[in-house]
Design a protein around this motif. Structure first.
Motif, PDB file in Angstrom:
ATOM      1  N   LEU A   1       0.843  -1.187   0.000  1.00  0.00           N
ATOM      2  CA  LEU A   1       0.000   0.000   0.000  1.00  0.00           C
ATOM      3  C   LEU A   1       0.879   1.237   0.000  1.00  0.00           C
ATOM      4  CD1 LEU A   1      -2.642  -1.006   2.716  1.00  0.00           C
ATOM      5  CD2 LEU A   1      -2.843  -1.223   0.231  1.00  0.00           C
ATOM      6  N   ARG A   2       0.484   2.223  -0.764  1.00  0.00           N
ATOM      7  CA  ARG A   2       1.235   3.469  -0.845  1.00  0.00           C
ATOM      8  C   ARG A   2       0.243   4.610  -0.891  1.00  0.00           C
ATOM      9  NH1 ARG A   2       4.689   3.644  -6.058  1.00  0.00           N
ATOM     10  NH2 ARG A   2       2.714   4.289  -7.005  1.00  0.00           N
ATOM     11  N   ASP A   3       0.352   5.501   0.090  1.00  0.00           N
ATOM     12  CA  ASP A   3      -0.473   6.702   0.085  1.00  0.00           C
ATOM     13  C   ASP A   3      -0.148   7.506  -1.166  1.00  0.00           C
ATOM     14  OD1 ASP A   3      -1.332   9.404   0.515  1.00  0.00           O
ATOM     15  OD2 ASP A   3      -1.605   8.899   2.615  1.00  0.00           O
TER      16      ASP A   3
ATOM     17  N   GLY B   1       2.045  10.239  -0.385  1.00  0.00           N
ATOM     18  CA  GLY B   1       3.290   9.931   0.307  1.00  0.00           C
ATOM     19  C   GLY B   1       3.287  10.195   1.794  1.00  0.00           C
ATOM     20  N   ARG B   2       2.103  10.215   2.426  1.00  0.00           N
ATOM     21  CA  ARG B   2       2.040  10.570   3.856  1.00  0.00           C
ATOM     22  C   ARG B   2       2.190   9.354   4.764  1.00  0.00           C
ATOM     23  NH1 ARG B   2      -2.737  13.561   2.280  1.00  0.00           N
ATOM     24  NH2 ARG B   2      -3.918  11.897   3.281  1.00  0.00           N
ATOM     25  N   ARG B   3       1.583   8.216   4.378  1.00  0.00           N
ATOM     26  CA  ARG B   3       1.562   7.062   5.274  1.00  0.00           C
ATOM     27  C   ARG B   3       1.807   5.791   4.482  1.00  0.00           C
ATOM     28  NH1 ARG B   3      -4.144   7.613   8.120  1.00  0.00           N
ATOM     29  NH2 ARG B   3      -4.696   8.246   6.017  1.00  0.00           N
ATOM     30  N   GLU B   4       2.085   4.697   5.199  1.00  0.00           N
ATOM     31  CA  GLU B   4       2.310   3.411   4.550  1.00  0.00           C
ATOM     32  C   GLU B   4       1.238   2.391   4.914  1.00  0.00           C
ATOM     33  OE1 GLU B   4       6.192   2.123   5.513  1.00  0.00           O
ATOM     34  OE2 GLU B   4       7.214   3.684   4.369  1.00  0.00           O
ATOM     35  N   ALA B   5       0.383   2.703   5.860  1.00  0.00           N
ATOM     36  CA  ALA B   5      -0.668   1.771   6.262  1.00  0.00           C
ATOM     37  C   ALA B   5      -1.824   2.560   6.870  1.00  0.00           C
ATOM     38  CB  ALA B   5      -0.138   0.757   7.276  1.00  0.00           C
ATOM     39  N   PRO B   6      -3.045   2.056   6.736  1.00  0.00           N
ATOM     40  CA  PRO B   6      -4.190   2.751   7.347  1.00  0.00           C
ATOM     41  C   PRO B   6      -4.056   2.809   8.857  1.00  0.00           C
ATOM     42  CG  PRO B   6      -4.908   1.105   5.752  1.00  0.00           C
ATOM     43  CD  PRO B   6      -3.458   0.873   5.969  1.00  0.00           C
TER      44      PRO B   6
ATOM     45  N   PRO C   1     -10.297  11.903   2.536  1.00  0.00           N
ATOM     46  CA  PRO C   1     -10.138  10.520   2.086  1.00  0.00           C
ATOM     47  C   PRO C   1      -8.664  10.220   1.783  1.00  0.00           C
ATOM     48  CG  PRO C   1     -10.996  11.852   0.304  1.00  0.00           C
ATOM     49  CD  PRO C   1     -10.985  12.732   1.525  1.00  0.00           C
ATOM     50  N   THR C   2      -8.297   8.967   1.883  1.00  0.00           N
ATOM     51  CA  THR C   2      -6.950   8.531   1.525  1.00  0.00           C
ATOM     52  C   THR C   2      -7.045   7.551   0.367  1.00  0.00           C
ATOM     53  OG1 THR C   2      -6.174   8.757   3.809  1.00  0.00           O
ATOM     54  CG2 THR C   2      -4.834   7.425   2.332  1.00  0.00           C
TER      55      THR C   2
ATOM     56  N   TRP D   1      -5.280   4.795  -1.494  1.00  0.00           N
ATOM     57  CA  TRP D   1      -4.176   3.848  -1.306  1.00  0.00           C
ATOM     58  C   TRP D   1      -3.843   3.203  -2.649  1.00  0.00           C
ATOM     59  CZ3 TRP D   1      -1.611   4.175   3.046  1.00  0.00           C
ATOM     60  CH2 TRP D   1      -2.270   4.629   4.210  1.00  0.00           C
ATOM     61  N   GLU D   2      -2.688   3.575  -3.202  1.00  0.00           N
ATOM     62  CA  GLU D   2      -2.211   2.917  -4.413  1.00  0.00           C
ATOM     63  C   GLU D   2      -1.751   1.521  -4.017  1.00  0.00           C
ATOM     64  OE1 GLU D   2       0.743   5.564  -5.925  1.00  0.00           O
ATOM     65  OE2 GLU D   2      -0.741   6.889  -6.844  1.00  0.00           O
ATOM     66  N   THR D   3      -2.427   0.516  -4.533  1.00  0.00           N
ATOM     67  CA  THR D   3      -2.303  -0.846  -4.032  1.00  0.00           C
ATOM     68  C   THR D   3      -1.557  -1.738  -5.025  1.00  0.00           C
ATOM     69  OG1 THR D   3      -4.416  -0.545  -2.890  1.00  0.00           O
ATOM     70  CG2 THR D   3      -3.616  -2.799  -3.111  1.00  0.00           C
ATOM     71  N   ALA D   4      -0.475  -2.346  -4.541  1.00  0.00           N
ATOM     72  CA  ALA D   4       0.318  -3.311  -5.320  1.00  0.00           C
ATOM     73  C   ALA D   4       0.851  -2.704  -6.612  1.00  0.00           C
ATOM     74  CB  ALA D   4      -0.503  -4.557  -5.604  1.00  0.00           C
ATOM     75  N   TYR D   5       1.289  -1.460  -6.555  1.00  0.00           N
ATOM     76  CA  TYR D   5       1.789  -0.819  -7.769  1.00  0.00           C
ATOM     77  C   TYR D   5       3.150  -1.379  -8.194  1.00  0.00           C
ATOM     78  CZ  TYR D   5      -1.692   2.638  -9.003  1.00  0.00           C
ATOM     79  OH  TYR D   5      -2.836   3.244  -9.481  1.00  0.00           O
ATOM     80  N   GLU D   6       4.018  -1.694  -7.241  1.00  0.00           N
ATOM     81  CA  GLU D   6       5.314  -2.261  -7.615  1.00  0.00           C
ATOM     82  C   GLU D   6       5.147  -3.685  -8.149  1.00  0.00           C
ATOM     83  OE1 GLU D   6       9.324  -2.597  -8.344  1.00  0.00           O
ATOM     84  OE2 GLU D   6       8.087  -0.836  -7.933  1.00  0.00           O
TER      85      GLU D   6
END
Length: 343
Positions: free
Chosen positions: A226-228, A231-236, A259-260, A262-267
């Motif tokens: 997960l990637r905000d 770029g603020r956080r790494e997990a909810p 709202p946040t 979460w860019e999910t599984a981008y790598e």
């Protein structure tokens, strides 16, 4: 339902519900407070008992259509409002998860590890069933009437039928058995089994639900990628209730400040995409493609001593088993501990 196009869809849907139902979120807080005072309790990974949605819907002044669906809609939005997580999968990874079959018995206990009480998953170009295109869906857990748990889904449908459509997955048996039992309870509750003439409905329901459940299982992993987006956080982070300021007030679960996404599984999705692209030309001038081994799948295994308590775990096995050593899927967490504080 007209939506403010300047807002993300789930945020606009939440604001719409607040306009259509008078004082709805404060009513939810008061209903939760009253339920606890009556001695009610529920697991920390569940926002509220399902009866509260019906109680609040009946008490508000609703001015729209679809009143039968309102308890399900309000319950999902009330559970999503404190955290407002929007999960945006890498397109290639979403495609692989969507195609990953969910076989065997439903891993009911694993869905308790959803990263928030309620999540909104974007599903561009996906359908909730034949001829049922959707923007995305909300998902949260609720306690069932018989002590079991159900996965509550709320589909954010696209044209030609723009609406919020609720669905419920009974978390027992295989997915086909679950769909049959859910349909029997709604259509023929007096019969011991589902009539054969409803089998086509079961068939057209199982496939999209299998894709949706596989997507949610990725979010239940020990370390989903997960990637905000900012770029603020790494997990909810879990929501923090607001203590009452004056006597007579109740504890409140305030809405998230924003709202946040979460860019999910981008790598992982990027590596999958690269492996699917042409790999130049071979020595004889013919075009070659990077190898792939097999379709992605879920693998169930057990942890613990053979002569003691054991727990079931689930792993998504990536289709990239060659030339992508780091692209293995995550392992689904064990669910012995709860992360949100007791309700």
């Amino acid at each position: 339902m007209s939506l403010d196009e300047s807002l993300l869809r789930p945020v606009a849907l939440m604001h719409n519900a607040g306009r259509e139902h008078r004082d709805v979120w404060r009513r939810f807080d008061r209903a939760l407070h009253a339920e606890r005072r009556r001695g009610g309790s529920w697991p920390s990974y569940i926002h509220a008992p399902p009866s509260l949605g019906a109680e609040v819907a009946a008490a508000t002044q609703y001015r729209g259509l679809g009143s039968l669906a309102q308890p399900h809609i309000l319950s999902a939005l009330a559970a999503w409002r404190p955290t407002q997580g929007i999960y945006r999968f890498h397109p290639t990874l979403l495609e692989e998860l969507w195609r990953t079959p969910l076989t065997g018995e439903l891993p009911a206990e694993l869905y308790r590890s959803l990263p928030e009480w309620c999540v909104y998953v974007e599903t561009p170009g996906r359908d909730a069933g034949p001829g049922k295109p959707m923007h995305g869906f909300f998902a949260h857990l609720a306690p069932g009437d018989d002590g079991s748990e159900t996965l509550e889904l709320l589909f954010d449908m696209r044209a030609p039928f723009p609406m919020l459509a609720p669905a419920q997955v009974l978390l027992f048996g295989t997915l086909e058995e679950s769909v049959k039992e859910s349909l029997r309870r709604r259509v023929e509750p007096d019969l011991p089994s589902l009539p054969a003439w409803l089998d086509p409905i079961v068939d057209e329901t199982v496939d999209p639900l299998s894709s949706i459940l596989s997507t949610l299982l990725y979010l239940c992993s020990e370390s989903p990628e997960l990637r905000d987006a900012e770029g603020r956080r790494e997990a909810p982070a879990p929501p923090t209730p607001k203590a009452p300021k004056r006597k007579g007030q109740v504890e409140r679960l305030a809405a998230a400040a924003a709202p946040t996404v979460w860019e999910t599984a981008y790598e992982l999705g990027r590596r999958l995409q690269e492996a699917q692209e042409p790999d130049g030309e071979s020595g004889d001038g013919k075009r070659t493609v990077r190898p792939h081994v097999r379709r992605a799948h879920w693998h169930t295994y057990w942890r613990g001593p053979r002569d003691g308590p054991r727990t079931r775990s689930l792993k998504w096995v990536s289709p990239l088993l060659i030339n992508a050593r780091r692209a293995a899927g995550p392992t689904i967490r064990n669910v012995g501990s709860e992360r949100r504080g007791e309700a």
